[in-house]
Motif scaffolding. Structure first.
Motif, PDB file in Angstrom:
ATOM      1  N   SER A  25       6.152  10.569   5.248  1.00  0.00           N
ATOM      2  CA  SER A  25       6.095   9.253   4.610  1.00  0.00           C
ATOM      3  C   SER A  25       6.969   8.260   5.363  1.00  0.00           C
ATOM      4  O   SER A  25       6.593   7.101   5.559  1.00  0.00           O
ATOM      5  CB  SER A  25       6.515   9.346   3.139  1.00  0.00           C
ATOM      6  OG  SER A  25       7.901   9.619   3.007  1.00  0.00           O
ATOM      7  N   TYR A  51      -0.328   7.787   6.452  1.00  0.00           N
ATOM      8  CA  TYR A  51      -0.009   7.487   5.056  1.00  0.00           C
ATOM      9  C   TYR A  51      -1.018   8.147   4.118  1.00  0.00           C
ATOM     10  O   TYR A  51      -0.645   8.855   3.172  1.00  0.00           O
ATOM     11  CB  TYR A  51      -0.008   5.969   4.845  1.00  0.00           C
ATOM     12  CG  TYR A  51       0.189   5.546   3.410  1.00  0.00           C
ATOM     13  CD1 TYR A  51       1.456   5.256   2.927  1.00  0.00           C
ATOM     14  CD2 TYR A  51      -0.887   5.447   2.531  1.00  0.00           C
ATOM     15  CE1 TYR A  51       1.643   4.878   1.606  1.00  0.00           C
ATOM     16  CE2 TYR A  51      -0.707   5.070   1.221  1.00  0.00           C
ATOM     17  CZ  TYR A  51       0.558   4.784   0.757  1.00  0.00           C
ATOM     18  OH  TYR A  51       0.742   4.422  -0.555  1.00  0.00           O
ATOM     19  N   THR A  54      -0.720  11.903   4.055  1.00  0.00           N
ATOM     20  CA  THR A  54       0.483  12.347   3.356  1.00  0.00           C
ATOM     21  C   THR A  54       0.310  12.240   1.851  1.00  0.00           C
ATOM     22  O   THR A  54       0.657  13.172   1.114  1.00  0.00           O
ATOM     23  CB  THR A  54       1.704  11.519   3.805  1.00  0.00           C
ATOM     24  OG1 THR A  54       1.850  11.632   5.221  1.00  0.00           O
ATOM     25  CG2 THR A  54       2.973  12.011   3.135  1.00  0.00           C
ATOM     26  N   VAL A  55      -0.227  11.111   1.373  1.00  0.00           N
ATOM     27  CA  VAL A  55      -0.456  10.958  -0.065  1.00  0.00           C
ATOM     28  C   VAL A  55      -1.394  12.053  -0.574  1.00  0.00           C
ATOM     29  O   VAL A  55      -1.152  12.665  -1.622  1.00  0.00           O
ATOM     30  CB  VAL A  55      -1.043   9.566  -0.387  1.00  0.00           C
ATOM     31  CG1 VAL A  55      -1.495   9.499  -1.837  1.00  0.00           C
ATOM     32  CG2 VAL A  55      -0.015   8.482  -0.116  1.00  0.00           C
ATOM     33  N   LEU A  92       6.620   6.146   1.010  1.00  0.00           N
ATOM     34  CA  LEU A  92       5.234   5.782   0.706  1.00  0.00           C
ATOM     35  C   LEU A  92       5.155   4.429   0.019  1.00  0.00           C
ATOM     36  O   LEU A  92       4.272   3.610   0.316  1.00  0.00           O
ATOM     37  CB  LEU A  92       4.595   6.863  -0.171  1.00  0.00           C
ATOM     38  CG  LEU A  92       4.399   8.228   0.493  1.00  0.00           C
ATOM     39  CD1 LEU A  92       3.940   9.262  -0.537  1.00  0.00           C
ATOM     40  CD2 LEU A  92       3.400   8.150   1.640  1.00  0.00           C
TER      41      LEU A  92
END
Length: 278
Positions: A25, A51, A54-55, A92
């Motif tokens: 993040s 991003y 990762t989310v 994030l």
């Protein structure tokens, strides 16, 4: 940036995935920030791609790899300790705010997973600052000091892949057994100023969502201070979007340039009730 590129392109590709999502993040945020600073669209886009990946992995729940034993809002590091979990969420949230400024919505990634994560982690933090009241924790959670003693000759270590605590040999670190009592034991709980005000301002202020746990945590923890590359959200974002929702506010009070009539904004939708020309 070479070290970040190496970690993302080479090390993560070895199958590590996003288990240590607070690293990913932060790297996504750094790529996006530097992409904008250097006017480097390719660098920015690489950060956005990281991003979303990762989310999707860090905040994944339900079934499948890395999602075992995780509930809505949980991240891979929630049981590791709340500090690292907040590091991940903070990176994030700040990356999402970076993207929001040039009109790109990352806050809604993976069906608004960040909003659910804010609420769950806020509830855990609230229980801790309420004299470590276990009754305020989500069902199935306890604080680490309630954990049973590890078997003789072993110590507890979190297995992120399994999302459970394992007993490992104190001399060799070899796995001995898993703790299968169905309880999530929380370690290192405490509030850090890692994007809470920023996230609350977006989901509640801009979108009109309800985040009661986050609101309660901020009420007891503000103002946000500076911690590493996070913080100062109370100064920069607290309630700033709320003004867009006040009943009867006029367009000219929001933008004094080029508005030709006294247009009002609908308090429910935030949209102009009368379209004007500039």
């Amino acid at each position: 940036m070479p070290s970040i590129d190496w970690f993302v392109d080479v090390q993560t590709g070895k199958g590590i995935g996003n288990f240590l999502g607070n690293w990913h993040s932060t790297m996504a945020e750094a790529m996006m920030a530097l992409g904008i600073l250097a006017d480097d669209r390719a660098r920015y886009n690489k950060g956005v791609k990281l991003y979303h990946a990762t989310v999707a992995d860090y905040l994944k729940w339900g079934r499948g790899s890395t999602a075992y034993n995780r509930i809505l809002g949980e991240c891979t590091e929630t049981m590791r300790d709340m500090y690292h979990a907040q590091f991940g969420l903070g990176g994030l949230l700040q990356a999402a705010e970076i993207a929001w400024q040039p009109d790109e919505d990352l806050y809604s990634s993976n069906d608004f997973a960040l909003a659910a994560a804010l609420e769950l982690h806020a509830r855990i933090n609230l229980a801790y600052i309420s004299n470590k009241d276990p009754s305020k924790l989500p069902p199935g959670y306890k604080f680490y000091d309630a954990m049973p003693p590890a078997p003789a000759g072993t110590r507890w270590q979190l297995n992120i892949g399994k999302q459970m605590w394992s007993a490992v040999d104190t001399r060799t670190g070899a796995w001995v057994s898993d703790l299968n009592d169905g309880i999530k034991y929380m370690l290192g709980v405490g509030f850090l100023p890692t994007g809470w005000e920023m996230g609350y301002n977006h989901y509640v202020g801009r979108l009109g969502m309800k985040l009661p746990e986050t609101a309660a945590l901020l009420a007891r923890s503000w103002p946000e201070w500076q911690e590493f590359h996070w913080g100062l959200g109370t100064l920069t974002h607290a309630n700033s979007a709320q003004y867009l929702w006040r009943s009867g506010i006029t367009a000219t009070s929001l933008c004094t340039t080029g508005i030709q009539s006294n247009t009002t904004l609908d308090s429910a939708t935030g949209l102009q009730s009368d379209i004007t020309t500039a």
